[in-house]
Design a protein around this motif. Structure first.
Motif, PDB file in Angstrom:
ATOM      1  N   GLY A   1      42.786  44.575  37.814  1.00  0.00           N
ATOM      2  CA  GLY A   1      43.273  45.326  36.666  1.00  0.00           C
ATOM      3  C   GLY A   1      44.495  46.166  36.964  1.00  0.00           C
ATOM      4  N   LEU A   2      44.786  46.389  38.252  1.00  0.00           N
ATOM      5  CA  LEU A   2      45.991  47.126  38.620  1.00  0.00           C
ATOM      6  C   LEU A   2      47.166  46.157  38.775  1.00  0.00           C
ATOM      7  N   PRO A   3      48.390  46.647  38.623  1.00  0.00           N
ATOM      8  CA  PRO A   3      49.559  45.816  38.931  1.00  0.00           C
ATOM      9  C   PRO A   3      49.718  45.740  40.448  1.00  0.00           C
ATOM     10  N   ALA A   4      48.867  44.945  41.074  1.00  0.00           N
ATOM     11  CA  ALA A   4      48.781  44.919  42.537  1.00  0.00           C
ATOM     12  C   ALA A   4      49.149  43.555  43.093  1.00  0.00           C
ATOM     13  N   SER A   5      49.628  43.567  44.330  1.00  0.00           N
ATOM     14  CA  SER A   5      49.959  42.318  45.014  1.00  0.00           C
ATOM     15  C   SER A   5      49.845  42.504  46.516  1.00  0.00           C
ATOM     16  N   ILE A   6      49.822  41.381  47.216  1.00  0.00           N
ATOM     17  CA  ILE A   6      49.749  41.369  48.678  1.00  0.00           C
ATOM     18  C   ILE A   6      50.884  40.504  49.190  1.00  0.00           C
ATOM     19  N   ILE A   7      51.649  41.020  50.140  1.00  0.00           N
ATOM     20  CA  ILE A   7      52.664  40.218  50.802  1.00  0.00           C
ATOM     21  C   ILE A   7      52.200  39.933  52.222  1.00  0.00           C
TER      22      ILE A   7
ATOM     23  N   ARG B   1      44.267  56.431  40.428  1.00  0.00           N
ATOM     24  CA  ARG B   1      44.401  57.702  39.710  1.00  0.00           C
ATOM     25  C   ARG B   1      45.817  57.928  39.188  1.00  0.00           C
ATOM     26  N   MET B   2      46.702  56.962  39.367  1.00  0.00           N
ATOM     27  CA  MET B   2      48.102  57.111  38.961  1.00  0.00           C
ATOM     28  C   MET B   2      48.313  56.522  37.562  1.00  0.00           C
ATOM     29  N   PRO B   3      48.514  57.335  36.563  1.00  0.00           N
ATOM     30  CA  PRO B   3      48.668  56.815  35.197  1.00  0.00           C
ATOM     31  C   PRO B   3      49.985  56.070  34.987  1.00  0.00           C
ATOM     32  N   ASN B   4      50.974  56.329  35.833  1.00  0.00           N
ATOM     33  CA  ASN B   4      52.284  55.698  35.677  1.00  0.00           C
ATOM     34  C   ASN B   4      52.497  54.518  36.621  1.00  0.00           C
ATOM     35  N   LEU B   5      51.431  54.039  37.229  1.00  0.00           N
ATOM     36  CA  LEU B   5      51.573  52.990  38.241  1.00  0.00           C
ATOM     37  C   LEU B   5      52.146  51.703  37.652  1.00  0.00           C
ATOM     38  N   LYS B   6      53.239  51.227  38.279  1.00  0.00           N
ATOM     39  CA  LYS B   6      53.856  49.967  37.872  1.00  0.00           C
ATOM     40  C   LYS B   6      53.634  48.860  38.900  1.00  0.00           C
ATOM     41  N   ALA B   7      53.496  49.242  40.167  1.00  0.00           N
ATOM     42  CA  ALA B   7      53.292  48.223  41.195  1.00  0.00           C
ATOM     43  C   ALA B   7      52.663  48.837  42.436  1.00  0.00           C
ATOM     44  N   PHE B   8      51.679  48.132  42.979  1.00  0.00           N
ATOM     45  CA  PHE B   8      51.053  48.494  44.249  1.00  0.00           C
ATOM     46  C   PHE B   8      51.146  47.256  45.153  1.00  0.00           C
ATOM     47  N   VAL B   9      51.850  47.390  46.275  1.00  0.00           N
ATOM     48  CA  VAL B   9      52.053  46.259  47.182  1.00  0.00           C
ATOM     49  C   VAL B   9      51.414  46.581  48.529  1.00  0.00           C
ATOM     50  N   TYR B  10      50.513  45.711  48.946  1.00  0.00           N
ATOM     51  CA  TYR B  10      49.852  45.862  50.243  1.00  0.00           C
ATOM     52  C   TYR B  10      50.437  44.846  51.221  1.00  0.00           C
ATOM     53  N   MET B  11      50.844  45.314  52.394  1.00  0.00           N
ATOM     54  CA  MET B  11      51.395  44.408  53.403  1.00  0.00           C
ATOM     55  C   MET B  11      50.297  43.944  54.343  1.00  0.00           C
TER      56      MET B  11
ATOM     57  N   LEU C   1      60.282  44.665  48.509  1.00  0.00           N
ATOM     58  CA  LEU C   1      60.800  45.406  47.358  1.00  0.00           C
ATOM     59  C   LEU C   1      60.900  44.502  46.123  1.00  0.00           C
ATOM     60  N   ALA C   2      61.271  43.249  46.330  1.00  0.00           N
ATOM     61  CA  ALA C   2      61.346  42.311  45.207  1.00  0.00           C
ATOM     62  C   ALA C   2      59.960  41.981  44.673  1.00  0.00           C
ATOM     63  N   CYS C   3      58.967  41.925  45.558  1.00  0.00           N
ATOM     64  CA  CYS C   3      57.591  41.642  45.127  1.00  0.00           C
ATOM     65  C   CYS C   3      57.063  42.718  44.183  1.00  0.00           C
ATOM     66  N   ALA C   4      57.437  43.972  44.440  1.00  0.00           N
ATOM     67  CA  ALA C   4      56.988  45.053  43.556  1.00  0.00           C
ATOM     68  C   ALA C   4      57.528  44.838  42.148  1.00  0.00           C
ATOM     69  N   TRP C   5      58.806  44.475  42.043  1.00  0.00           N
ATOM     70  CA  TRP C   5      59.409  44.186  40.734  1.00  0.00           C
ATOM     71  C   TRP C   5      58.706  43.006  40.063  1.00  0.00           C
ATOM     72  N   ASP C   6      58.458  41.954  40.837  1.00  0.00           N
ATOM     73  CA  ASP C   6      57.813  40.766  40.284  1.00  0.00           C
ATOM     74  C   ASP C   6      56.379  41.060  39.864  1.00  0.00           C
ATOM     75  N   THR C   7      55.701  41.904  40.627  1.00  0.00           N
ATOM     76  CA  THR C   7      54.330  42.298  40.289  1.00  0.00           C
ATOM     77  C   THR C   7      54.290  42.983  38.920  1.00  0.00           C
ATOM     78  N   TRP C   8      55.266  43.878  38.698  1.00  0.00           N
ATOM     79  CA  TRP C   8      55.317  44.574  37.412  1.00  0.00           C
ATOM     80  C   TRP C   8      55.661  43.606  36.277  1.00  0.00           C
TER      81      TRP C   8
END
Length: 508
Positions: free
Chosen positions: A256-262, A176-186, A321-328
């Motif tokens: 479809g989301l800018p998502a990643s898993i660490i 629901r976040m229109p401005n989402l740049k990165a979603f990181v799940y640990m 924190l670096a993964c979020a940047w890389d995800t975007w």
């Protein structure tokens, strides 16, 4: 060059920039690193939502954001409401801990930037009010879902609700976040522990998330306990089992989301920042290290020749924190069509591919921390590592249980409370939970992490240091054991003093 001392050279901003670029990053003055860091710049003006901010790794993620990303706008942290304690006071008390001391200096307005959001990961919708949810969805651009129950002995219901249910709710909120740049799940590197080789990709779990959530809704705890072994199969505990299912949920729901898993492996204490050797809990390998360092733990069921995979907690926070940047970066470089079908990226943050360490070498390094043992140690410090289970059982009886019976019997006869048997019961419980990880070796792939390191600039590599190849095993592990020894002995002495004061006060 200056013509004389009275007429020094006047440097233009361009001159200063050129001279700065010629210097190594270690020589750059304070404040320059974050201004030259692309990762730090990613958080400029960003509103971040963080779950698990009061936990071990979550605290370090929050601390690093405040200390090294000074232009971050707001960090929303999910905090459980506690009766009798205002939410803001709970957050203030957490931020007053020593681990945040440097962050408080670097970010004086931290109390304005960190906003507590009342909620609970075990509740529908994370227990967040509609007003707070509306603010989060309209403002947040980066989400870190770190909250989890990491206890290996957690019952299936607790592990499922916390690790799977909360993930479902966080993904729904992120959508629901229109401005989402990165979603990181640990997650964890051991989410697919039944496999021998674990690559940076998704694997099918035993159950789908919706199936497991429905199962715990219709069965009571006794029924779940009866079918637990059938459900988990070769997974060693409910933690890894539910993490595997949560990963599959991310795969299907975050497309479809800018998502990643660490996926970090076994998380040790901090290596260098913000404080060396800081640890947020005394469970798992931390408890085992403390027990051995004071002469309490003498036998362990472990394969000496196997490789152990562990990573320091501060490097985990930096990598996250670096993964979020890389995800975007990955997401924004794709076409709209590619984004619509792209699966989340997985980062295995592990040590064995680039900086392997065997249990035998680990114990040898750790032994150096006991070169100067305290005279107040409970017993001589030594640990016997045994691969065969039957030999370990014999050693545990001889070295743990029999001494416990003797000492506790003596304490009982003296009118004192027996303590050793209970202590060894807890130690054996922890050892049994860790046994699958101490007796097996996994082959991990970390290509995505390696490529991320290549893409980082010099300032990023310095400010968000997580290159495991630079990690000094010997220094960290030897100091870690010495630290545990001093901590445990100091606590024992303090308790003894308090007991004597109490005994004198009540006339015992």
């Amino acid at each position: 060059m200056p013509c004389c001392e009275l007429h020094p050279r006047v440097m233009t901003p361009e001159d200063e920039q050129r001279e700065l670029e010629e210097l190594p990053a270690d020589w750059w003055p304070p404040g320059v690193l974050d201004r030259r860091s692309r990762v730090a710049a990613f958080y400029d003006g960003a509103a971040v939502f963080l779950t698990g901010a009061t936990g071990f790794v979550g605290s370090l993620v929050l601390e690093k954001l405040l200390r090294s990303c000074p232009r971050v706008s707001t960090v929303y942290v999910l905090v459980r409401d506690k009766k009798g304690v205002p939410l803001r006071e709970r957050l203030r008390s957490h931020l007053d801990k020593v681990v945040f001391s440097k962050a408080r200096e670097a970010c004086p307005d931290y109390l304005r930037k960190v906003v507590a959001v009342a909620g609970d990961c075990t509740q529908p919708g994370l227990g967040i009010s509609p007003a707070d949810a509306a603010e989060l969805t309209s403002r947040v651009s980066v989400v870190f879902h770190v909250a989890a129950t990491v206890r290996f002995d957690a019952d299936l219901r607790t592990a499922t609700v916390t690790n799977v249910g909360s993930t479902c709710e966080v993904v729904a909120l992120a959508k629901r976040m229109p401005n989402l740049k990165a979603f990181v799940y640990m997650s964890t590197a051991y989410s697919h522990a039944p496999r021998d080789e674990i690559d940076e990709k998704f694997y099918a779990p035993a159950l789908k998330a919706e199936e497991l959530l429905k199962l715990i809704s219709v069965m009571n705890d006794e029924q779940l306990a009866q079918i637990l072994s059938l459900l988990m199969g070769d997974w060693p505990n409910t933690y890894t089992f539910t993490k595997a299912i949560a990963e599959d949920l991310i795969r299907s729901e975050a497309v479809g989301l800018p998502a990643s898993i660490i996926r970090p492996s076994i998380v040790l204490s901090t290596y260098q920042e913000p404080l060396a050797l800081w640890v947020g809990n005394m469970y798992g390998p931390t408890a085992a290290g403390a027990g051995s360092s004071v002469g309490l733990l003498h036998a362990m069921h472990m394969d000496r020749s196997a490789l152990v995979d562990c990573v320091p907690a501060d490097m985990v926070a930096n990598a996250t924190l670096a993964c979020a940047w890389d995800t975007w970066c990955r997401h924004s470089s794709q076409t709209p069509t590619q984004r619509a079908t792209a699966e989340p990226v997985i980062y295995n943050y592990v040590s064995t591919p680039r900086h392997p360490l065997s249990y035998d070498l680990l114990c040898r390094y750790a032994q150096k921390g006991t070169d100067y043992p305290s005279i107040r140690n409970l017993w001589v410090v030594y640990v016997v590592l045994l691969k065969e289970k039957y030999l370990y059982v014999i050693a545990a009886v001889v070295l743990h249980l029999i001494p416990a019976i003797i000492v506790d019997s003596f304490l009982y006869l003296k009118g004192m409370k027996p303590i050793l048997w209970n202590m060894y019961s807890k130690i054996h419980m922890v050892s049994q939970a860790l046994e699958p990880f101490w007796t097996k070796e996994w082959t991990f792939k970390d290509d995505n992490v390696a490529s991320l390191l290549v893409r980082l600039g010099e300032a990023d590599r310095k400010l968000f240091h997580f290159d495991i190849a630079d990690y000094d095993w010997e220094w960290h592990l030897s100091l870690l054991v010495l630290h545990y020894t001093l901590l445990a002995v100091g606590s024992a002495v303090l308790l003894l003093v308090l007991w004597r004061i109490l005994a004198a006060h009540i006339g015992l």
